[in-house]
Write a protein that holds these residues in place. Structure first.
Motif, PDB file in Angstrom:
ATOM      1  N   LEU A 133      42.300   9.626  53.230  1.00  0.00           N
ATOM      2  CA  LEU A 133      42.126   9.175  51.842  1.00  0.00           C
ATOM      3  C   LEU A 133      43.355   9.506  50.998  1.00  0.00           C
ATOM      4  O   LEU A 133      43.735   8.737  50.108  1.00  0.00           O
ATOM      5  CB  LEU A 133      40.880   9.818  51.230  1.00  0.00           C
ATOM      6  N   SER A 134      43.990  10.635  51.278  1.00  0.00           N
ATOM      7  CA  SER A 134      45.218  10.973  50.562  1.00  0.00           C
ATOM      8  C   SER A 134      46.304   9.951  50.845  1.00  0.00           C
ATOM      9  O   SER A 134      47.031   9.526  49.943  1.00  0.00           O
ATOM     10  CB  SER A 134      45.698  12.369  50.974  1.00  0.00           C
ATOM     11  N   LEU A 135      46.419   9.526  52.107  1.00  0.00           N
ATOM     12  CA  LEU A 135      47.408   8.508  52.459  1.00  0.00           C
ATOM     13  C   LEU A 135      47.081   7.177  51.794  1.00  0.00           C
ATOM     14  O   LEU A 135      47.974   6.473  51.305  1.00  0.00           O
ATOM     15  CB  LEU A 135      47.465   8.343  53.981  1.00  0.00           C
ATOM     16  N   LEU A 136      45.805   6.821  51.759  1.00  0.00           N
ATOM     17  CA  LEU A 136      45.399   5.573  51.113  1.00  0.00           C
ATOM     18  C   LEU A 136      45.671   5.613  49.611  1.00  0.00           C
ATOM     19  O   LEU A 136      45.894   4.580  48.972  1.00  0.00           O
ATOM     20  CB  LEU A 136      43.918   5.301  51.357  1.00  0.00           C
ATOM     21  N   THR A 137      45.662   6.800  49.048  1.00  0.00           N
ATOM     22  CA  THR A 137      45.911   6.956  47.624  1.00  0.00           C
ATOM     23  C   THR A 137      47.401   6.973  47.296  1.00  0.00           C
ATOM     24  O   THR A 137      47.832   6.416  46.287  1.00  0.00           O
ATOM     25  CB  THR A 137      45.279   8.271  47.117  1.00  0.00           C
ATOM     26  N   CYS A 138      48.188   7.608  48.173  1.00  0.00           N
ATOM     27  CA  CYS A 138      49.594   7.883  47.845  1.00  0.00           C
ATOM     28  C   CYS A 138      50.573   6.840  48.385  1.00  0.00           C
ATOM     29  O   CYS A 138      51.596   6.576  47.762  1.00  0.00           O
ATOM     30  CB  CYS A 138      50.004   9.242  48.405  1.00  0.00           C
ATOM     31  N   SER A 139      50.292   6.292  49.553  1.00  0.00           N
ATOM     32  CA  SER A 139      51.314   5.484  50.233  1.00  0.00           C
ATOM     33  C   SER A 139      51.423   4.081  49.652  1.00  0.00           C
ATOM     34  O   SER A 139      50.430   3.479  49.231  1.00  0.00           O
ATOM     35  CB  SER A 139      51.008   5.401  51.731  1.00  0.00           C
ATOM     36  N   GLN A 140      52.640   3.569  49.669  1.00  0.00           N
ATOM     37  CA  GLN A 140      52.903   2.185  49.305  1.00  0.00           C
ATOM     38  C   GLN A 140      53.261   1.348  50.534  1.00  0.00           C
ATOM     39  O   GLN A 140      53.516   0.149  50.425  1.00  0.00           O
ATOM     40  CB  GLN A 140      54.063   2.118  48.306  1.00  0.00           C
ATOM     41  N   ASN A 141      53.293   1.979  51.699  1.00  0.00           N
ATOM     42  CA  ASN A 141      53.632   1.298  52.950  1.00  0.00           C
ATOM     43  C   ASN A 141      52.394   0.563  53.461  1.00  0.00           C
ATOM     44  O   ASN A 141      51.374   1.180  53.786  1.00  0.00           O
ATOM     45  CB  ASN A 141      54.110   2.336  53.976  1.00  0.00           C
ATOM     46  N   HIS A 142      52.471  -0.752  53.538  1.00  0.00           N
ATOM     47  CA  HIS A 142      51.298  -1.542  53.922  1.00  0.00           C
ATOM     48  C   HIS A 142      50.817  -1.226  55.333  1.00  0.00           C
ATOM     49  O   HIS A 142      49.607  -1.232  55.595  1.00  0.00           O
ATOM     50  CB  HIS A 142      51.616  -3.037  53.807  1.00  0.00           C
ATOM     51  N   ASN A 143      51.743  -0.928  56.241  1.00  0.00           N
ATOM     52  CA  ASN A 143      51.339  -0.592  57.604  1.00  0.00           C
ATOM     53  C   ASN A 143      50.617   0.748  57.655  1.00  0.00           C
ATOM     54  O   ASN A 143      49.669   0.931  58.423  1.00  0.00           O
ATOM     55  CB  ASN A 143      52.569  -0.560  58.523  1.00  0.00           C
TER      56      ASN A 143
END
Length: 581
Positions: free
Chosen positions: A371-381
């Motif tokens: 969930l942290s990655l889904l919140t923070c990342s802008q990388n679509h992959n």
């Protein structure tokens, strides 16, 4: 980047005299130029331009270059290998000719050469030869035991440049399906021990033993994680080998934790790590040893009944999204067995032993990380892979998937996923839609998803032959329809909300006019489920619909589609372009 120079400096005059008598003028001149660059040996300088003005100069042909790989003098070997690396850069024709002239076995043999300049340049040439769509070059390296030789070089060399060349070559080779298990068999533990663990930061800081180090996102880690990302897609045996690899899962999770803490979640290495973990989470409920001990035949029924009545402490589940990066990440929490919280009527199992390895893949605490990655990342992959990991972990009728579904809700992950349905990136929308479908097997999740996600799901559907601005692919449309079907199954309230959201018009249009049989079948299932709720028929007929609109359309449907199966979806998504290295 191909190396475009040749290095054979530092040899005495007697050696050079012997060397020059046996070489093509090009190699003679290059070796002489390198020697002349050292003032203590010569008093003048020779440039490449002056070499080219020499009337004896000409480019050596490929056969001559390959012959020089077997020359008794080491500088000739290294120069020839460096020149091959230059020639093979972005030239499929030259690569093919090198293979046909049997240059590959000679280069592989040079990987075991004791001189660093020789094995380094031979490896550079092999890296360029192995890159691209021509898998014959990759097979040629494999057929002369090149994978084993690359791993040996990895073990013995302390040079970071050599390690970059070795891992880059292995990344290229791992993109070819027949070579994936060979890379696993010969190199998995070495790559993990030599690269993944040290550079992930999964070791104690010597100055502060209570603290783990941060990950180093260097080229060698990117290459190695890319290689393991490829091989992790090779099926059940490959997945289990990676799960069982000592230290690998721990290191990958720590690397991602480090990325979140340091707010560096958009790089290629993070993407590779999430994709590996997404793949290792696929079918984990079926494939791990002793999985049958966790199977719960009635788990789905249990979870459908859990939380049917709203609880006061859950009224704010969609009450607001946390600021980016604010989701807590437990760096060591899951290893300490902190699983004694109570979700609904399910008690998470208390653990007294420190967890490690494959057990970490499916612990509820990993939900926070994804969930942290889904919140923070802008990388679509990375977004696709993190959603895919949750999708895989929420699949299956076993105890841990039940805990994962409940944990996503408790960690306020549902609104994060729903917001991603608004993404313009097809693969992100598809992964999130399937994740929501699996999460909706939890009854409380189903109520919440029905209340807050239906509008976005319906908004992504095409309307007849007019597709929305996103123009989503057919597979994504089918995934959305299957998710809607799951949300309204055993839930007349959600079906009523679907009708009120003006979804019937889109569903009927897809059912009647879609050219894709899978879309038609999926829309038909949703319509039939709506019509089955007799209490809703009056409202439907008042809106101008009748039974004929909810009948199955058989046109174009030739066979039952796997994607329309009822129940829970899990999936391994494509990993990377086959020729990417």
């Amino acid at each position: 980047t191909p190396q475009r120079h040749m290095d054979c400096s530092g040899y005495d005059d007697a050696f050079m005299a012997q060397l020059e008598g046996n070489l093509n003028p090009f190699f003679q001149a290059m070796c002489r130029a390198q020697t002349l660059q050292f003032p203590h040996k010569r008093s003048s300088m020779v440039s490449l331009d002056s070499i080219r003005r020499d009337p004896r100069w000409r480019d050596p042909n490929l056969h001559e270059v390959i012959s020089m790989l077997g020359h008794p003098m080491d500088p000739v070997k290294s120069n020839a290998a460096a020149y091959l690396q230059h020639l093979c850069y972005e030239s499929d024709r030259i690569k093919q000719e090198v293979r046909q002239l049997n240059g590959v076995p000679i280069l592989v043999e040079l990987l075991d050469h004791p001189k660093p300049e020789v094995h380094r340049k031979a490896c550079g040439a092999l890296r360029n030869i192995s890159y691209g769509k021509d898998h014959n070059n990759k097979m040629a390296i494999k057929n002369c035991d090149g994978i084993q030789a690359l791993v040996r070089l990895m073990r013995k060399s302390s040079s970071i440049e050599v390690k970059e060349l070795v891992t880059g070559t292995l990344w290229n080779l791992s993109s070819h399906e027949p070579l994936k298990m060979m890379v696993i068999n010969n190199g998995l533990q070495t790559l993990t021990d030599e690269i993944i663990i040290p550079y992930s930061g999964c070791r104690r800081d010597s100055s502060n033993p209570s603290q783990l180090l941060s990950a180093e996102w260097n080229t060698v880690f990117k290459n190695t994680s890319g290689c393991l990302r490829n091989v992790s897609s090779d099926g059940a045996e490959a997945r289990q080998r990676l799960r069982d690899c000592e230290g690998l899962v721990d290191a990958l999770l720590h690397a991602l934790q480090s990325a979140v803490v340091n707010k560096d979640t958009d790089n290629k290495s993070v993407e590779n790590c999430v994709c590996i973990l997404r793949n290792l989470s696929y079918h984990v409920h079926k494939e791990i040893p002793g999985a049958e001990r966790f199977q719960e035949p009635h788990a789905t029924h249990l979870m459908r009944s859990v939380g049917h009545q709203k609880k006061k402490n859950e009224t704010d589940c969609f009450g607001g999204k946390r600021p980016k990066g604010s989701l807590p990440v437990m760096l060591d929490g899951w290893k300490k067995g902190l699983l004694d919280r109570k979700y609904g009527t399910l008690d998470l199992p208390k653990r007294t032993e420190q967890m490690k390895g494959l057990e970490l893949l499916y612990q509820p605490e990993v939900v926070r990380l994804y969930l942290s990655l889904l919140t923070c990342s802008q990388n679509h992959n990375t977004l696709e892979a993190a959603a895919g990991a949750l999708q895989n972990l929420a699949a299956g009728h076993w105890a841990w998937s039940s805990y994962i579904r409940a944990t996503v809700r408790k960690e306020k992950g549902l609104p994060i996923l729903v917001e991603l349905l608004r993404s313009d990136v097809d693969k992100v929308v598809r992964a999130v839609a399937i994740a929501l479908r699996n999460l909706a097997m939890d009854r409380r999740n189903k109520d919440l998803i029905g209340s807050y996600a239906l509008r976005d799901l319906v908004g992504n559907l095409p309307c007849g032959q007019q597709h929305p601005a996103k123009n989503l692919e057919g597979d994504t449309v089918v995934s959305i329809l299957n998710t809607i079907h799951e949300i309204i199954t055993d839930s007349p309230e959600n079906a009523r909300a679907l009708i009120q959201g003006h979804a019937v018009q889109k569903l009927v249009a897809i059912n009647k006019s879609s050219q894709a049989a899978r879309e038609t079948k999926a829309a038909s299932h949703v319509l039939q489920t709506i019509w089955a709720y007799k209490d809703l028929r009056t409202a439907l007929m008042k809106a101008g619909w009748n039974k004929s609109h909810f009948k199955t359309t058989t046109t174009g449907v030739t066979k039952k589609s796997k994607s329309i199966k009822q129940g829970i979806d899990d999936i391994t998504l494509p990993l990377m372009d086959k020729n990417q290295g």
